[in-house]
Design a protein around this motif. Structure first.
Motif, PDB file in Angstrom:
ATOM      1  N   SER A 110     -79.279 116.905 -55.403  1.00 57.82           N
ATOM      2  CA  SER A 110     -80.367 117.287 -54.496  1.00 57.82           C
ATOM      3  C   SER A 110     -81.106 116.061 -53.977  1.00 57.82           C
ATOM      4  O   SER A 110     -81.566 116.035 -52.829  1.00 57.82           O
ATOM      5  CB  SER A 110     -81.344 118.230 -55.192  1.00 57.82           C
ATOM      6  OG  SER A 110     -82.009 117.578 -56.239  1.00 57.82           O
ATOM      7  N   LEU A 112     -79.766 113.117 -53.470  1.00 61.15           N
ATOM      8  CA  LEU A 112     -78.922 112.521 -52.439  1.00 61.15           C
ATOM      9  C   LEU A 112     -79.084 113.292 -51.129  1.00 61.15           C
ATOM     10  O   LEU A 112     -79.199 112.714 -50.048  1.00 61.15           O
ATOM     11  CB  LEU A 112     -77.456 112.539 -52.890  1.00 61.15           C
ATOM     12  CG  LEU A 112     -76.450 111.967 -51.894  1.00 61.15           C
ATOM     13  CD1 LEU A 112     -76.761 110.501 -51.614  1.00 61.15           C
ATOM     14  CD2 LEU A 112     -75.036 112.114 -52.432  1.00 61.15           C
ATOM     15  N   GLY A 113     -79.113 114.616 -51.272  1.00 58.27           N
ATOM     16  CA  GLY A 113     -79.307 115.436 -50.081  1.00 58.27           C
ATOM     17  C   GLY A 113     -80.618 115.109 -49.395  1.00 58.27           C
ATOM     18  O   GLY A 113     -80.698 115.017 -48.171  1.00 58.27           O
ATOM     19  N   ILE A 116     -80.366 111.604 -47.725  1.00 58.38           N
ATOM     20  CA  ILE A 116     -79.537 111.663 -46.524  1.00 58.38           C
ATOM     21  C   ILE A 116     -80.290 112.383 -45.411  1.00 58.38           C
ATOM     22  O   ILE A 116     -80.300 111.959 -44.261  1.00 58.38           O
ATOM     23  CB  ILE A 116     -78.198 112.366 -46.825  1.00 58.38           C
ATOM     24  CG1 ILE A 116     -77.360 111.486 -47.745  1.00 58.38           C
ATOM     25  CG2 ILE A 116     -77.441 112.638 -45.529  1.00 58.38           C
ATOM     26  CD1 ILE A 116     -76.046 112.114 -48.169  1.00 58.38           C
ATOM     27  N   ALA A 117     -80.916 113.481 -45.813  1.00 56.17           N
ATOM     28  CA  ALA A 117     -81.681 114.229 -44.812  1.00 56.17           C
ATOM     29  C   ALA A 117     -82.780 113.347 -44.232  1.00 56.17           C
ATOM     30  O   ALA A 117     -83.086 113.415 -43.045  1.00 56.17           O
ATOM     31  CB  ALA A 117     -82.280 115.476 -45.440  1.00 56.17           C
ATOM     32  N   PHE A 119     -82.773 110.053 -43.884  1.00 58.26           N
ATOM     33  CA  PHE A 119     -82.219 109.101 -42.921  1.00 58.26           C
ATOM     34  C   PHE A 119     -81.729 109.821 -41.678  1.00 58.26           C
ATOM     35  O   PHE A 119     -81.741 109.281 -40.592  1.00 58.26           O
ATOM     36  CB  PHE A 119     -81.102 108.281 -43.563  1.00 58.26           C
ATOM     37  CG  PHE A 119     -81.646 107.180 -44.413  1.00 58.26           C
ATOM     38  CD1 PHE A 119     -82.251 106.080 -43.821  1.00 58.26           C
ATOM     39  CD2 PHE A 119     -81.614 107.259 -45.785  1.00 58.26           C
ATOM     40  CE1 PHE A 119     -82.789 105.075 -44.601  1.00 58.26           C
ATOM     41  CE2 PHE A 119     -82.154 106.258 -46.572  1.00 58.26           C
ATOM     42  CZ  PHE A 119     -82.744 105.160 -45.981  1.00 58.26           C
ATOM     43  N   LEU A 120     -81.315 111.051 -41.888  1.00 63.03           N
ATOM     44  CA  LEU A 120     -80.929 111.847 -40.733  1.00 63.03           C
ATOM     45  C   LEU A 120     -82.142 111.951 -39.817  1.00 63.03           C
ATOM     46  O   LEU A 120     -82.045 111.809 -38.610  1.00 63.03           O
ATOM     47  CB  LEU A 120     -80.511 113.240 -41.178  1.00 63.03           C
ATOM     48  CG  LEU A 120     -80.570 114.303 -40.091  1.00 63.03           C
ATOM     49  CD1 LEU A 120     -79.567 113.972 -39.009  1.00 63.03           C
ATOM     50  CD2 LEU A 120     -80.279 115.659 -40.683  1.00 63.03           C
ATOM     51  N   LEU A 161     -83.750 120.160 -43.363  1.00 58.83           N
ATOM     52  CA  LEU A 161     -82.980 119.732 -44.535  1.00 58.83           C
ATOM     53  C   LEU A 161     -83.876 119.074 -45.575  1.00 58.83           C
ATOM     54  O   LEU A 161     -83.696 119.269 -46.777  1.00 58.83           O
ATOM     55  CB  LEU A 161     -81.873 118.768 -44.108  1.00 58.83           C
ATOM     56  CG  LEU A 161     -80.730 119.413 -43.319  1.00 58.83           C
ATOM     57  CD1 LEU A 161     -79.772 118.346 -42.803  1.00 58.83           C
ATOM     58  CD2 LEU A 161     -79.974 120.407 -44.202  1.00 58.83           C
TER      59      LEU A 161
ATOM     60  N   ILE B  24     -76.484 123.095 -51.713  1.00 59.52           N
ATOM     61  CA  ILE B  24     -76.885 121.683 -51.758  1.00 59.52           C
ATOM     62  C   ILE B  24     -75.815 120.761 -51.176  1.00 59.52           C
ATOM     63  O   ILE B  24     -76.085 120.004 -50.252  1.00 59.52           O
ATOM     64  CB  ILE B  24     -77.251 121.265 -53.199  1.00 59.52           C
ATOM     65  CG1 ILE B  24     -78.480 122.067 -53.658  1.00 59.52           C
ATOM     66  CG2 ILE B  24     -77.539 119.770 -53.263  1.00 59.52           C
ATOM     67  CD1 ILE B  24     -78.881 121.794 -55.092  1.00 59.52           C
ATOM     68  N   ILE B  28     -75.706 118.482 -47.708  1.00 57.91           N
ATOM     69  CA  ILE B  28     -75.334 117.068 -47.676  1.00 57.91           C
ATOM     70  C   ILE B  28     -74.252 116.825 -46.629  1.00 57.91           C
ATOM     71  O   ILE B  28     -74.295 115.851 -45.885  1.00 57.91           O
ATOM     72  CB  ILE B  28     -74.836 116.615 -49.068  1.00 57.91           C
ATOM     73  CG1 ILE B  28     -75.992 116.680 -50.065  1.00 57.91           C
ATOM     74  CG2 ILE B  28     -74.253 115.211 -49.007  1.00 57.91           C
ATOM     75  CD1 ILE B  28     -75.590 116.367 -51.481  1.00 57.91           C
ATOM     76  N   ILE B  35     -75.812 112.352 -39.700  1.00 57.80           N
ATOM     77  CA  ILE B  35     -76.027 110.905 -39.822  1.00 57.80           C
ATOM     78  C   ILE B  35     -74.938 110.143 -39.089  1.00 57.80           C
ATOM     79  O   ILE B  35     -75.183 109.152 -38.426  1.00 57.80           O
ATOM     80  CB  ILE B  35     -76.061 110.486 -41.307  1.00 57.80           C
ATOM     81  CG1 ILE B  35     -77.372 110.951 -41.919  1.00 57.80           C
ATOM     82  CG2 ILE B  35     -75.931 108.978 -41.449  1.00 57.80           C
ATOM     83  CD1 ILE B  35     -77.468 110.669 -43.385  1.00 57.80           C
TER      84      ILE B  35
END
Lengths: 179, 254
Positions: A110, A112-113, A116-117, A119-120, A161, B24, B28, B35
């Protein structure tokens, strides 16, 4: 149910707050400088330029958060920065307080999600108001231009996200507490 | 008993947990795709956040390095506010219908006012036709005004247009252009002849090619030229303080 009262111990955890503020600042900094990295590097690495000028230049770039955004894209940037900070604070809190080994994988996923979200979100902010511009090759820009908000939709997706990742992390923290 | 209860509960909830766990990694994956798009769209010279669009004839890949040194030399043929021989020159590539260009134009007025003859403000055309269909006609009109009325008329038209434009193609150019042309004192008939012939379009396209050559991928795009000829790329609508500090850096570097 997730309530402020239930999680207020997190707000009293100083390391988490510091990390959260730092993470928010990091996002805002990236957004402020990303469109002028070449200029920034040119000035920072010029030995003839006074250090005071370099510092003032760097700080002045933060002004672009106001001048280089529309109301909508600026709001997206701020929301993403804040949510990213919250996510970082929650991760810090979990790691330092909960220490539930059996939940490590889930938290890792979670987290990592969330990252990433986050940086998204930055990516979105970078192309949102801007329609991207930039950079967009002919095909890429043409595709973005087909969207009603010319790519700012990606920013909204990033916010969604991040909110999801935060919710999952809060649930993990609550589970850990119950256990 | 307690252990049995716990075990039973876990077994019963297993399907729900699996579904949640699936969400989850799914998020990602979606994030990763997004991304990837962001990197694809945002790498290279970095997306100018204030930029309103991409140039029609921009290359398929953004330049990896600074190419501002390829800028066409500033000459008296340019539209210049200030001293053409100033130590610092700021070449602004602008789109008349870009909202960030409207904002940046006001910033440049502040800079021009503050530095006077120390800085030359050069205006070059960069209409983004993919985004603003009205930008090219206005650019052509401004060039006609300049051709017929000189620098003063060009700047009057340009300054007034940015004051009046609603941006993003919402401007009624059919009424605004004639109004502004009248304000400049340029002969209406001669302007109409110039505008309809589109003979100034080649000058506009030359500016666009120059903008792209120097790395411009959106507007506003600016190149600051220092006393020693060193060039500095400025992306987007930056605050006046950024322009000021870049000027200071250029002066110190020379």
């Amino acid at each position: 149910m997730i309530t402020f009262k239930k999680y207020h111990p997190i707000l009293k955890h100083t390391p988490s707050l510091i990390v959260g503020v730092f993470a928010t600042g990091f996002v805002l900094t990236v957004v402020a400088i990303v469109s002028n990295l070449l200029l920034l590097s040119q000035i920072v690495f010029d030995s003839h330029v006074l250090v005071s000028t370099k510092i003032q230049f760097f700080l002045s770039l933060y002004g672009s958060l106001l001048t280089n955004q529309t109301v909508v894209s600026g709001t997206v940037v701020i929301l993403i920065a804040l949510l990213f900070g919250v996510q970082a604070a929650l991760i810090t809190y979990y790691i330092s307080i909960m220490k539930q080994i059996r939940l490590t994988r889930r938290i890792g996923v979670s987290s990592l999600g969330g990252l990433i979200a986050g940086f998204l979100g930055i990516g979105c902010a970078a192309c949102g108001s801007v329609i991207l511009t930039a950079v967009l090759s002919g095909t890429g820009s043409a595709l973005l231009l087909l969207l009603p908000l010319q790519g700012l939709e990606i920013g909204f997706l990033g916010i969604g996200l991040l909110l999801y990742a935060i919710k999952k992390l809060l649930e993990e923290i609550e589970k850990g507490r119950v256990c | 008993m307690s252990e049995e209860t716990t075990t039973t509960t876990v077994a019963t909830k297993a399907p729900a947990v699996a579904f949640k766990d699936l969400l989850i990694p799914l998020s990602i994956i979606i994030s990763g795709v997004a991304i990837g798009m962001g990197l694809y769209f945002g790498t290279g010279s970095a997306a100018p956040q204030g930029a309103a669009g991409v140039a029609k004839n921009a290359p398929q890949e953004a330049p990896a390095a600074d190419t501002t040194d390829k800028i066409n030399p500033v000459t008296e043929a340019d539209w210049i506010k200030g001293n053409v021989n100033a130590r610092v020159k700021i070449v602004e590539y602008s789109d008349f219908e870009c909202p960030f260009c409207k904002r940046h134009h006001e910033t440049m007025k502040v800079i021009a006012e503050k530095y006077g003859d120390q800085v030359a403000w050069v205006f070059r055309q960069f209409p983004l036709e993919q985004l603003h269909q009205k930008a090219m006609p206005v650019a052509i009109a401004s060039e006609c005004v300049g051709e017929l009325g000189g620098d003063a008329a060009f700047w009057t038209f340009t300054d007034r247009y940015f004051e009046e434009t609603l941006t993003n193609d919402r401007t009624n150019i059919e009424t605004l252009i004639p109004t502004l042309v009248a304000e400049t004192g340029v002969n209406k008939a001669r302007f109409t002849e110039c505008f309809e012939s589109e003979r100034t379009k080649s000058a506009v396209e030359e500016d666009v090619a120059d903008a792209v050559e120097t790395g411009g991928r959106g507007t506003p795009w600016s190149v600051l030229i220092g006393p020693d000829g060193k060039t500095y790329p400025i992306n987007g609508a930056q605050p006046a303080s950024v322009i000021e500090q870049t000027i200071e850096a250029a002066l110190q570097s020379a």
